[in-house]
Design a protein around this motif. Structure first.
Motif, short mmCIF file in Angstrom:
data_model
loop_
_atom_site.label_atom_id
_atom_site.label_comp_id
_atom_site.label_asym_id
_atom_site.label_seq_id
_atom_site.Cartn_x
_atom_site.Cartn_y
_atom_site.Cartn_z
N ARG B 44 -20.01 34.41 -23.69
CA ARG B 44 -20.11 34.86 -25.12
C ARG B 44 -21.32 34.19 -25.80
N GLU B 47 -24.19 36.60 -24.63
CA GLU B 47 -24.07 37.64 -25.25
C GLU B 47 -24.73 37.69 -26.58
N THR B 96 -16.73 40.54 -23.00
CA THR B 96 -17.98 40.86 -23.47
C THR B 96 -18.10 42.50 -23.47
#
Lengths: 453, 453
Positions: B44, B47, B96
């Motif tokens: 996370r 991303e 994701t």
């Protein structure tokens, strides 16, 4: 729980691809079987309904069951596509917290180090929810995708599988439960004294070890198997925690259940530590008559050739080489798995043509579970009380509605009757199934070598 | 974007286990490397920072680099544990929606059907974000976990890898982009005319096909490779979309970059369609002096034996058999990968003892990226402008803080300079990297056989 009746375990059987012969064609079928959302949304439904586990079968080829060609399988979407089930159960584990995640790996076309590592990894990442369905594979087309001219004979396949299971369980035991120390002050990561190589040397395979993964939350991920032949039953009675089976009658289910539990006891195992789950494919409707009508809708979607392709895949005999409107030829069913032998015998007994057999087999559902939720629950209770089952492998005729209907209708009925959990009591798949966690060294009790190797 | 400067690609290098020699021991290291949360939370972060991809290396054994024993690796947590990277990138893909997910599979110890299917599956489930890092493996201990007495020689490994890549890409091409019709009205699932077997028969492996998975969103998942030897460079120049490398100097990086791009052009490929990503392990602090102090803290955590174990793993030579306080013995570095050869030559040039080399190697970071975010960004821009890199493989000295600091400090600095994206412009990994989607049949342009097989 209002009663002390025996609790039922529920597993959900879902292909990593379209279901059955016409699952993709059913009006309610989700066409997204190549997307993550398809799998994660079903998994959420199953976890909300407190299923023990989701189970993903596998096949390592586009089937070439008709005329040696893969074309009919592609044309009908029968047995293909099939995604790799490991990524599928991995993403399912990421969006759930209790549901068991079981996938299939073949002992014929993979290596013990890889399989041991994949399932140990999944067991860690899922917090103890992983299971491995052991298959020896049965199609020539699979062998040919792995550099072999044809499928080895069954005794050869089981001999390799035996070595494979011993190697995998010994790799799972190569680290002790307390081998990881990770003491930052001293800089000692692992207690090397308690980590062992396995130095396994078999006739079919050799593995040095140790595994690069510490012992996992369940000790051993849950071992699932579906062998129905005598070799298969013996193998399953020694190695399996869960046995998945198919039966055309309650009588054959009772015989199988008693036989496997007896074999387990003969091997010194507690028979209650093996859970037997016959397959069912319920078709739910307010009444039996309406369920039968619902099934006829399904049946009309089946191309007889797709049904024959599915049957050829199961019995390794191609009936499309004969007049489709003629009678069944003489088929040698000796080498065929027990359940499928019953299918052929039943078709011959009832005088079906080949075409009729194709339609019937393509649309047939497991366990004759047609009717209302109460009727289906009655039958499930009957099977458990008769000593035929510890629970069921629920096959969806199509995804997701067949699972959603079962979750909405049958699960609450079973809960009302006190035979199915209302909440998960534990966190691991072994806890859901009432299976104890194997101590390190448990493989000695299961392997035919008994640790003498 | 305020400038027309060349854009930088960013990949994050993360083990499926503890980082490096002492990543597990670092005070900021998350000890949860056997849990899903460890991987999903880093993903996370990456991303959110718009990284192109996360990259997971692999090793199929507990290393036995010292005295033939796995004990030092276990004791120091060096090179072990290593989870199966496929479930790891699968769970990352599930949490994701843009980040590329790349893992490593060896051509030495797996089968093309399995590898083709795993990455095609991941490409479908992730919506076109999968990549495969091709390795031929380099430890005897890995061979011994797969029934082989020792690692085959490099020419043999590359000959098998060549066949492996041809088989895999042909399997990826065995269904056309439009082969799935799924027409419910007619009952036609697939256009069998456009699905082909591959009937691959090589010297090292054979595969019939077709693959049981339709052509995936990216056509081919992104192919990554790290070969530095002449065989490795030639192989990478033909097959790779992304090349990962390590360099001790800008000069050697420029030489490598030019050589690989020239080799690609010689094979008829557009050199811009290969992205070269040298490894960097930044240590960020307000000033260079503070970054060096931060690195000394790290260095003090390294046991010299752990560093020598890492080096032995890389150069296949066990220095602990010698007096640790003596000079380096004569090591034959001819068979050693270029980058590691430079390491040995540098140690000899600077007169290190074996113990000093162990400490230094255990704590060394890639690319000499110590300093403030602005200083690191300056160096990244310099490398790109000098023709040494299309982007970088960012190695975290420890997880998660090293990635978090890079994301918080260096990424915004690169964005301000107009050399790194502020938002993902596409959805697939190929789109992030500026790589076109291969047409069906592209394997003919990359295989040494040129399709003549």
């Amino acid at each position: 729980m209002p009663t002390s009746k025996k609790r039922i375990h529920l597993a959900a059987f879902m292909n990593a691809g379209p279901m059955g012969t016409v699952g993709w064609r059913h009006p309610e079928a989700d066409p997204g079987f190549l997307t993550a959302e398809y799998y994660t949304s079903v998994a959420r439904t199953l976890e909300a309904a407190k299923f023990d586990l989701v189970f993903i079968p596998d096949s390592l080829a586009v089937p070439r069951s008709l005329g040696g060609s893969f074309a009919p399988a592609v044309t009908h979407g029968a047995g293909t596509p099939r995604l790799d089930p490991i990524p599928v159960i991995s993403i399912i584990s990421a969006v759930t917290s209790r549901l068991g995640v079981v996938s299939t790996s073949s002992t014929g076309y993979s290596a013990p180090y890889s399989v041991a590592r994949s399932y140990a990894t999944l067991d860690h990442l899922s917090g103890g929810r992983a299971g491995w369905n052991v298959v020896t594979s049965f199609q020539d087309a699979e062998a040919q995708n792995y550099g072999q001219p044809a499928l080895p004979a069954r005794p050869e396949r089981y001999a390799r599988a035996e070595e494979f299971l011993e190697a995998v369980t010994r790799l799972w035991d190569s680290w002790g439960d307390d081998s990881v120390i990770a003491d930052r002050a001293s800089g000692v990561f692992g207690d090397a004294e308690t980590v062992h190589a396995i130095d396994f040397v078999g006739r079919h395979l050799s593995v040095q070890g140790p595994l690069g993964v510490p012992r996992s939350p369940q000790g051993y991920p849950v071992i699932v198997q579906a062998g129905a032949s005598p070799e298969g039953r013996d193998f399953a009675a020694r190695w399996s925690d869960v046995i998945f089976c198919s039966h055309d009658s309650l009588e054959s289910a009772v015989e199988f259940y008693a036989d496997v539990k007896r074999r387990a006891a003969d091997h010194g195992r507690d028979p209650d530590q093996i859970k037997i789950l016959p397959a069912i494919a319920p078709i739910l409707a307010p009444s039996r008559a309406e369920a039968e009508e619902k099934h006829r809708v399904f049946e009309r979607l089946v191309d007889p050739v797709a049904g024959l392709s599915r049957l050829a895949y199961h019995i390794n005999f191609d009936l499309t080489a004969y007049d489709l409107d003629g009678p069944l030829p003489d088929i040698d069913v000796q080498g065929v798995q027990g359940h499928y032998r019953e299918v052929v015998e039943r078709a011959r007994r009832t005088g079906m043509t080949i075409r009729q057999l194709g339609s019937w087999y393509g649309a047939r559902t497991e366990g004759d579970m047609l009717g209302s939720a109460a009727e289906v629950a009655d039958r499930l209770e009957l099977w458990v009380e008769a000593g035929a089952a510890d629970g069921f492998m629920v096959i969806a005729t199509q995804v997701p509605t067949a699972f959603a209907e079962f979750a909405e209708q049958v699960v609450p009925e079973l809960q009302r009757r006190g035979v199915f959990r209302e909440e998960y009591e534990g966190t691991t798949l072994r806890e859901h199934l009432g299976l104890r966690r194997p101590e390190r060294g448990e493989w000695r009790n299961r392997a035919r070598s008994g640790g003498a190797r």
